[in-house]
Design a protein around this motif. Structure first.
Motif, PDB file in Angstrom:
ATOM      1  N   HIS A   1      89.948  77.497 -14.649  1.00 46.12           N
ATOM      2  CA  HIS A   1      88.522  76.959 -14.558  1.00 46.12           C
ATOM      3  C   HIS A   1      87.845  77.355 -13.581  1.00 46.12           C
ATOM      4  CE1 HIS A   1      90.595  75.107 -17.693  1.00 46.12           C
ATOM      5  NE2 HIS A   1      91.467  74.373 -18.059  1.00 46.12           N
TER       6      HIS A   1
ATOM      7  N   HIS B   1      83.644  69.282 -15.682  1.00 42.05           N
ATOM      8  CA  HIS B   1      84.654  68.624 -17.179  1.00 42.05           C
ATOM      9  C   HIS B   1      85.384  67.165 -16.357  1.00 42.05           C
ATOM     10  CE1 HIS B   1      89.034  67.619 -17.583  1.00 42.05           C
ATOM     11  NE2 HIS B   1      88.509  67.387 -19.327  1.00 42.05           N
TER      12      HIS B   1
ATOM     13  N   VAL C   1      82.731  64.516 -17.105  1.00 44.81           N
ATOM     14  CA  VAL C   1      82.246  64.176 -18.568  1.00 44.81           C
ATOM     15  C   VAL C   1      83.174  62.996 -18.313  1.00 44.81           C
ATOM     16  CG1 VAL C   1      83.117  64.851 -20.693  1.00 44.81           C
ATOM     17  CG2 VAL C   1      81.449  66.174 -19.565  1.00 44.81           C
ATOM     18  N   VAL C   2      84.494  62.968 -17.598  1.00 40.38           N
ATOM     19  CA  VAL C   2      85.398  62.370 -17.701  1.00 40.38           C
ATOM     20  C   VAL C   2      85.291  60.496 -16.996  1.00 40.38           C
ATOM     21  CG1 VAL C   2      87.883  61.526 -16.419  1.00 40.38           C
ATOM     22  CG2 VAL C   2      87.250  64.489 -17.138  1.00 40.38           C
TER      23      VAL C   2
ATOM     24  N   PHE D   1      82.841  59.014 -19.314  1.00 41.42           N
ATOM     25  CA  PHE D   1      83.171  58.531 -20.601  1.00 41.42           C
ATOM     26  C   PHE D   1      83.850  57.484 -20.286  1.00 41.42           C
ATOM     27  CE2 PHE D   1      87.665  58.160 -22.243  1.00 41.42           C
ATOM     28  CZ  PHE D   1      87.323  58.360 -23.325  1.00 41.42           C
TER      29      PHE D   1
ATOM     30  N   PHE E   1      78.371  66.698 -21.518  1.00 40.89           N
ATOM     31  CA  PHE E   1      79.424  67.495 -22.886  1.00 40.89           C
ATOM     32  C   PHE E   1      78.604  69.025 -22.779  1.00 40.89           C
ATOM     33  CE2 PHE E   1      81.441  68.488 -26.661  1.00 40.89           C
ATOM     34  CZ  PHE E   1      83.013  68.491 -25.982  1.00 40.89           C
TER      35      PHE E   1
ATOM     36  N   ASN F   1      87.221  78.637 -28.956  1.00 35.80           N
ATOM     37  CA  ASN F   1      87.473  77.477 -29.742  1.00 35.80           C
ATOM     38  C   ASN F   1      87.413  77.623 -31.001  1.00 35.80           C
ATOM     39  OD1 ASN F   1      88.954  75.371 -28.462  1.00 35.80           O
ATOM     40  ND2 ASN F   1      87.462  75.662 -27.207  1.00 35.80           N
TER      41      ASN F   1
ATOM     42  N   LYS G   1      91.950  72.987 -29.500  1.00 38.06           N
ATOM     43  CA  LYS G   1      91.262  73.329 -30.530  1.00 38.06           C
ATOM     44  C   LYS G   1      90.338  71.613 -30.834  1.00 38.06           C
ATOM     45  CE  LYS G   1      91.997  78.258 -30.488  1.00 38.06           C
ATOM     46  NZ  LYS G   1      91.994  79.521 -31.155  1.00 38.06           N
TER      47      LYS G   1
ATOM     48  N   LEU H   1      87.037  58.701 -30.391  1.00 40.37           N
ATOM     49  CA  LEU H   1      86.888  59.521 -29.683  1.00 40.37           C
ATOM     50  C   LEU H   1      87.440  59.554 -28.249  1.00 40.37           C
ATOM     51  CD1 LEU H   1      84.869  61.643 -27.373  1.00 40.37           C
ATOM     52  CD2 LEU H   1      83.471  59.910 -26.962  1.00 40.37           C
TER      53      LEU H   1
ATOM     54  N   HIS I   1      93.988  64.170 -25.787  1.00 43.35           N
ATOM     55  CA  HIS I   1      94.103  64.590 -24.698  1.00 43.35           C
ATOM     56  C   HIS I   1      94.662  64.947 -23.795  1.00 43.35           C
ATOM     57  CE1 HIS I   1      91.527  67.157 -22.984  1.00 43.35           C
ATOM     58  NE2 HIS I   1      91.087  67.347 -21.982  1.00 43.35           N
TER      59      HIS I   1
ATOM     60  N   ALA J   1      98.074  66.247 -21.719  1.00 44.94           N
ATOM     61  CA  ALA J   1      97.895  67.369 -20.553  1.00 44.94           C
ATOM     62  C   ALA J   1      98.990  66.960 -19.306  1.00 44.94           C
ATOM     63  CB  ALA J   1      96.263  66.776 -20.059  1.00 44.94           C
TER      64      ALA J   1
ATOM     65  N   ILE K   1      97.175  69.734 -15.732  1.00 44.56           N
ATOM     66  CA  ILE K   1      96.484  69.094 -14.813  1.00 44.56           C
ATOM     67  C   ILE K   1      95.947  69.529 -13.433  1.00 44.56           C
ATOM     68  CG2 ILE K   1      95.955  66.736 -13.569  1.00 44.56           C
ATOM     69  CD1 ILE K   1      96.580  65.521 -16.291  1.00 44.56           C
TER      70      ILE K   1
ATOM     71  N   ALA L   1      95.971  72.695 -13.063  1.00 48.55           N
ATOM     72  CA  ALA L   1      94.535  73.979 -13.397  1.00 48.55           C
ATOM     73  C   ALA L   1      93.300  73.324 -13.140  1.00 48.55           C
ATOM     74  CB  ALA L   1      94.973  74.246 -15.060  1.00 48.55           C
TER      75      ALA L   1
ATOM     76  N   TRP M   1     103.241  80.217 -16.379  1.00 46.97           N
ATOM     77  CA  TRP M   1     102.809  79.275 -16.933  1.00 46.97           C
ATOM     78  C   TRP M   1     101.856  80.125 -17.611  1.00 46.97           C
ATOM     79  CZ3 TRP M   1      98.109  77.799 -18.740  1.00 46.97           C
ATOM     80  CH2 TRP M   1      98.468  76.166 -19.158  1.00 46.97           C
TER      81      TRP M   1
HETATM   82  C1  HEM Z   1      91.629  61.599 -17.513  1.00 44.33           C
HETATM   83  C2  HEM Z   1      90.873  61.695 -18.750  1.00 44.33           C
HETATM   84  C3  HEM Z   1      90.724  63.670 -18.796  1.00 44.33           C
HETATM   85  C4  HEM Z   1      92.064  64.356 -18.301  1.00 44.33           C
HETATM   86  C5  HEM Z   1      93.071  64.698 -17.445  1.00 44.33           C
HETATM   87  C6  HEM Z   1      92.166  65.405 -18.748  1.00 44.33           C
HETATM   88  C7  HEM Z   1      92.466  66.397 -18.583  1.00 44.33           C
HETATM   89  C8  HEM Z   1      92.520  67.937 -18.831  1.00 44.33           C
HETATM   90  C9  HEM Z   1      93.580  68.346 -18.430  1.00 44.33           C
HETATM   91  C10 HEM Z   1      93.991  69.306 -17.757  1.00 44.33           C
HETATM   92  C11 HEM Z   1      92.288  70.312 -18.806  1.00 44.33           C
HETATM   93  C12 HEM Z   1      93.256  71.768 -19.043  1.00 44.33           C
HETATM   94  C13 HEM Z   1      93.543  72.665 -20.208  1.00 44.33           C
HETATM   95  C14 HEM Z   1      93.808  73.665 -20.173  1.00 44.33           C
HETATM   96  O1  HEM Z   1      93.554  74.207 -18.967  1.00 44.33           O
HETATM   97  O2  HEM Z   1      94.962  74.691 -20.879  1.00 44.33           O
HETATM   98  C15 HEM Z   1      90.921  69.939 -20.905  1.00 44.33           C
HETATM   99  C16 HEM Z   1      90.553  70.843 -20.713  1.00 44.33           C
HETATM  100  C17 HEM Z   1      89.044  70.132 -21.509  1.00 44.33           C
HETATM  101  N1  HEM Z   1      88.882  68.704 -21.652  1.00 44.33           N
HETATM  102 FE1  HEM Z   1      89.542  67.321 -20.385  1.00 44.33          FE
HETATM  103  N2  HEM Z   1      90.687  65.871 -19.586  1.00 44.33           N
HETATM  104  C18 HEM Z   1      90.449  64.221 -19.958  1.00 44.33           C
HETATM  105  C19 HEM Z   1      89.243  63.641 -20.275  1.00 44.33           C
HETATM  106  C20 HEM Z   1      88.128  64.861 -20.813  1.00 44.33           C
HETATM  107  C21 HEM Z   1      87.687  64.089 -21.635  1.00 44.33           C
HETATM  108  C22 HEM Z   1      86.685  62.494 -21.790  1.00 44.33           C
HETATM  109  C23 HEM Z   1      86.379  65.136 -22.947  1.00 44.33           C
HETATM  110  C24 HEM Z   1      85.097  65.064 -23.206  1.00 44.33           C
HETATM  111  C25 HEM Z   1      84.688  64.158 -23.490  1.00 44.33           C
HETATM  112  C26 HEM Z   1      87.737  65.843 -22.469  1.00 44.33           C
HETATM  113  C27 HEM Z   1      87.347  67.265 -22.872  1.00 44.33           C
HETATM  114  C28 HEM Z   1      87.942  68.403 -22.778  1.00 44.33           C
HETATM  115  C29 HEM Z   1      87.913  69.794 -22.710  1.00 44.33           C
HETATM  116  C30 HEM Z   1      86.436  70.125 -23.780  1.00 44.33           C
HETATM  117  C31 HEM Z   1      88.704  70.906 -22.464  1.00 44.33           C
HETATM  118  C32 HEM Z   1      88.505  72.458 -22.515  1.00 44.33           C
HETATM  119  C33 HEM Z   1      89.861  72.692 -23.768  1.00 44.33           C
HETATM  120  C34 HEM Z   1      88.900  73.397 -24.692  1.00 44.33           C
HETATM  121  O3  HEM Z   1      88.514  73.731 -24.833  1.00 44.33           O
HETATM  122  O4  HEM Z   1      89.726  73.055 -25.425  1.00 44.33           O
HETATM  123  N3  HEM Z   1      88.359  65.629 -21.056  1.00 44.33           N
HETATM  124  N4  HEM Z   1      91.224  68.686 -19.702  1.00 44.33           N
END
Ligand code: HEM
Length: 216
Positions: free
Chosen positions: A12, A20, A23-24, A27, A70, A81, A114, A162, A169, A173, A180, A182, A192
């Motif tokens: 990334h 990202h 957004v977190v 959120f 987002f 996706n 996805k 959501l 999610h 992760a 994480i 990453a 990996w």
């Molecule tokens: C504390 C909260 C969160 C953590 C720890 C987290 C963690 C992660 C991690 C580690 C990845 C990378 C996965 C990879 O590279 O294989 C990722 C990707 C992503 N996250 Fe989060 N996330 C969190 C919250 C959110 C929220 C709130 C959203 C959206 C509302 C979100 C949307 C996404 C999306 C869209 C991706 C890309 C994966 C894809 O397109 O399928 N995440 N997240």
């Protein structure tokens, strides 16, 4: 055989990671204040933005900001996706996945990731539309009471959807060690990538080829 299994490759970019984590942050504030409005036993959560009154005012603005941010993620990630044949194989072998085995020729994201992407997209879209309809000082006057009631119901269902999606999610992760990091530092090891996303790894190797040829 991977030549240098511990060598780092980029998963990334910095702008993807900043997007990202912004957004977190949005959120967390909207979800926590929203849960405070919804459940009487959680009313104390309304203090997350200073005071309950402030939360009431800021929640819709923060929600709208989360949606806008987002959209940035959607534009970056939607092309990775689309559901493909390998995802069907992944889904049919979900029992093996639950035992931590890798299945199918997974690309940049697996079917679980996805699903999170599309569920988050749908829920956020519904939250925005219903949120506008129930946004009292600005838009509610334009809608009849039955539509506002329906929007309130939709807003609550989409919010719960959501929140549950993001809980899964985060669980995934944490479960897949290295993901994480990453999203924090941007890199994964070659080992990996090959283990969890073999098709994506082959694409990376293909892209590296011309560079290696140039430098040799
Ligand atoms: C504390 C909260 C969160 C953590 C720890 C987290 C963690 C992660 C991690 C580690 C990845 C990378 C996965 C990879 O590279 O294989 C990722 C990707 C992503 N996250 Fe989060 N996330 C969190 C919250 C959110 C929220 C709130 C959203 C959206 C509302 C979100 C949307 C996404 C999306 C869209 C991706 C890309 C994966 C894809 O397109 O399928 N995440 N997240």
């Amino acid at each position: 055989m991977i030549k240098k299994p511990n060598e780092k490759i980029i998963r990334h970019s910095a702008s993807e990671r900043i997007n990202h984590w912004l957004v977190v942050i949005f959120f967390l504030f909207t979800a926590i204040s929203g849960l405070g409005f919804f459940f009487p036993s959680l009313n104390w959560l309304m203090n997350i933005l200073g005071t309950p009154q402030l939360s009431r005012v800021l929640h819709p603005f923060l929600g709208a900001m989360m949606f806008v941010l987002f959209v940035g993620m959607f534009i970056r990630y939607f092309k990775h996706n689309f559901i493909d044949k390998q995802d069907i194989i992944w889904a049919k072998n979900i029992d093996k996945i639950s035992k931590n085995q890798e299945v199918g020729d997974v690309g940049q994201y697996n079917l679980g990731q996805k699903a999170v992407f599309w569920l988050a997209t749908i829920c956020l879209f519904l939250l925005l539309i219903s949120g506008i309809i129930i946004w009292r000082p600005y838009f509610s006057d334009y809608f009849p009471i039955p539509i506002i009631r329906l929007a309130l119901l939709l807003h609550s269902v989409a919010a719960i959807g959501l929140i549950m999606t993001i809980i899964i999610h985060v669980y995934a992760a944490i479960w897949v060690k290295g993901s994480i990091l990453a999203m924090v530092e941007g890199w994964v090891t070659r080992a990996w990538a090959k283990k969890h996303h073999p098709r994506w790894y082959r694409e990376i190797v293909e892209k590296e080829k011309p560079q290696q040829e140039k430098s040799s």
